[in-house]
Enzyme design. Structure first.
Site, PDB file in Angstrom:
ATOM      1  N   CYS A 119       1.161  15.386   4.773  1.00  0.00           N
ATOM      2  CA  CYS A 119       2.035  14.204   4.791  1.00  0.00           C
ATOM      3  C   CYS A 119       2.191  13.756   3.352  1.00  0.00           C
ATOM      4  O   CYS A 119       1.266  13.203   2.775  1.00  0.00           O
ATOM      5  CB  CYS A 119       1.424  13.078   5.639  1.00  0.00           C
ATOM      6  SG  CYS A 119       2.374  11.545   5.524  1.00  0.00           S
ATOM      7  N   CYS A 122       2.263   9.592   2.941  1.00  0.00           N
ATOM      8  CA  CYS A 122       1.059   8.772   3.128  1.00  0.00           C
ATOM      9  C   CYS A 122      -0.054   9.651   3.683  1.00  0.00           C
ATOM     10  O   CYS A 122      -0.563  10.504   2.970  1.00  0.00           O
ATOM     11  CB  CYS A 122       1.341   7.571   4.014  1.00  0.00           C
ATOM     12  SG  CYS A 122       2.324   7.914   5.491  1.00  0.00           S
ATOM     13  N   SER A 123      -0.423   9.466   4.935  1.00  0.00           N
ATOM     14  CA  SER A 123      -1.500  10.292   5.490  1.00  0.00           C
ATOM     15  C   SER A 123      -1.317  10.475   6.992  1.00  0.00           C
ATOM     16  O   SER A 123      -2.279  10.450   7.743  1.00  0.00           O
ATOM     17  CB  SER A 123      -2.854   9.662   5.198  1.00  0.00           C
ATOM     18  OG  SER A 123      -2.902   8.344   5.728  1.00  0.00           O
ATOM     19  N   CYS A 124      -0.058  10.658   7.453  1.00  0.00           N
ATOM     20  CA  CYS A 124       0.199  10.852   8.877  1.00  0.00           C
ATOM     21  C   CYS A 124      -0.546  12.090   9.365  1.00  0.00           C
ATOM     22  O   CYS A 124      -0.550  13.128   8.707  1.00  0.00           O
ATOM     23  CB  CYS A 124       1.695  10.988   9.129  1.00  0.00           C
ATOM     24  SG  CYS A 124       2.569   9.464   8.781  1.00  0.00           S
TER      25      CYS A 124
END
Lengths: 216, 94
Positions: A119, A122-124
């Site tokens: 991702c 962000c940090s999906c």
């Protein structure tokens, strides 16, 4: 050119074996904002401390072992595998997983294709299945390099993808969450579903590694 | 809700600067790709992120790009690819 002959104020690399600073320092502003919003929600009776604690507990109880069970089922049950690939949300419901408000997209590794998930924004991450993402998944260097030079990143994880295999990167930037279906290791034809699940690691479901190859 | 594109359609990500909560990374803007699948209508993150409704929904697609098109100096194989989700209002037909 002397290696010390540059402007230290603008230097983006470091000397003397000091680790490179890749990540932003923790944001005091973001932490203060979180505290303020949380306290307001509690004061106004929107959520209780116990509900918040329970939500954190539930999130942290999600472990990659759940994902491993799903993968092992796909390895032994062709119908389930096809459903997992075509309608991921519905397939994982039988494991008690609710993907809402996101959707699950399962991508299959084959002899021709290796899939890698990142991702960049962000940090999906498929938290409902794998739990909390590893620290490196959230780091700026992984997020920027996985799309730019995936084969180098993979080799740094010890995963060498041969030249005749395509590398397919999935940037998890919006409403889908990605789970890699690794290749079932050879020599496991007579293995039980439970034993197969032991071969499925978190990293193999992100795509930075293959499933564990059994000894012998 | 109708989709403007179907799988296989050739598209280009619109190259524009837009402040705010945008889910279209810079590295795909202006790049040509191919519709891989229709994900379906989704709330618009560009308004949803600010406490609004996210309506009207925007059609979301997965778009496949050749890595060599994204990065001219890409060092992997010619058929290496990248797939990413792009909302319809960020795509134009080519």
């Amino acid at each position: 050119m002397s290696e010390h002959h540059h402007d230290h104020l603008n230097a983006t690399h470091t000397h003397d074996g000091k680790p490179i600073q890749n990540d932003e320092p923790p944001s005091i502003e973001a932490e203060s904002l979180e505290t303020a919003v949380r306290e307001l929600l509690m004061e106004k009776g929107v959520i209780t401390a116990d509900e918040l604690r329970g939500a954190i507990e539930a999130q942290e109880q999600r472990r990659p072992e759940l994902g491993a069970k799903i993968i092992a089922r796909a390895w032994v049950d062709e119908d389930f595998k096809q459903k997992l690939l075509s309608h991921g949300d519905m397939a994982v419901r039988s494991f008690g997983v609710d993907m809402k408000p996101t959707e699950l997209c399962v991508v299959e590794n084959t002899e021709e294709v290796h899939n890698l998930v990142v991702c960049t924004l962000c940090s999906c991450y498929p938290r409902a299945i794998l739990g909390i993402p590893p620290a490196w998944y959230k780091r700026r260097d992984y997020r920027s390099r996985a799309v730019r030079e995936p084969r180098s990143v993979l080799s740094e994880f010890g995963t060498i993808i041969s030249e005749d295999r395509q590398v397919r990167v999935h940037d998890s930037n919006a409403d889908l969450r990605y789970l890699v279906l690794p290749i079932r290791p050879s020599g496991t034809d007579d293995w039980s579903e439970e034993d197969l699940a032991e071969l499925v690691t978190r990293d193999s479901m992100i795509g930075v590694a293959e499933a564990i190859t059994p000894d012998g | 809700m109708d989709s403007k594109f179907i799988p296989g359609d050739k598209v280009r990500v619109i190259e524009r600067s837009q402040p705010g909560h945008v889910r279209t990374p810079m590295y795909v803007r202006g790049k040509p790709g191919v519709i891989e699948r229709i994900v379906g209508p989704q709330p618009n993150p560009e308004t949803l992120a600010y406490g609004q409704s996210g309506l009207p929904y925007k059609m979301l697609y997965r778009v496949n790009f050749s890595q060599k098109v994204l990065w001219p100096d890409y060092e992997g194989q010619d058929n290496d690819s990248l797939e990413i989700e792009i909302y319809e209002h960020w795509l134009e037909r080519i």
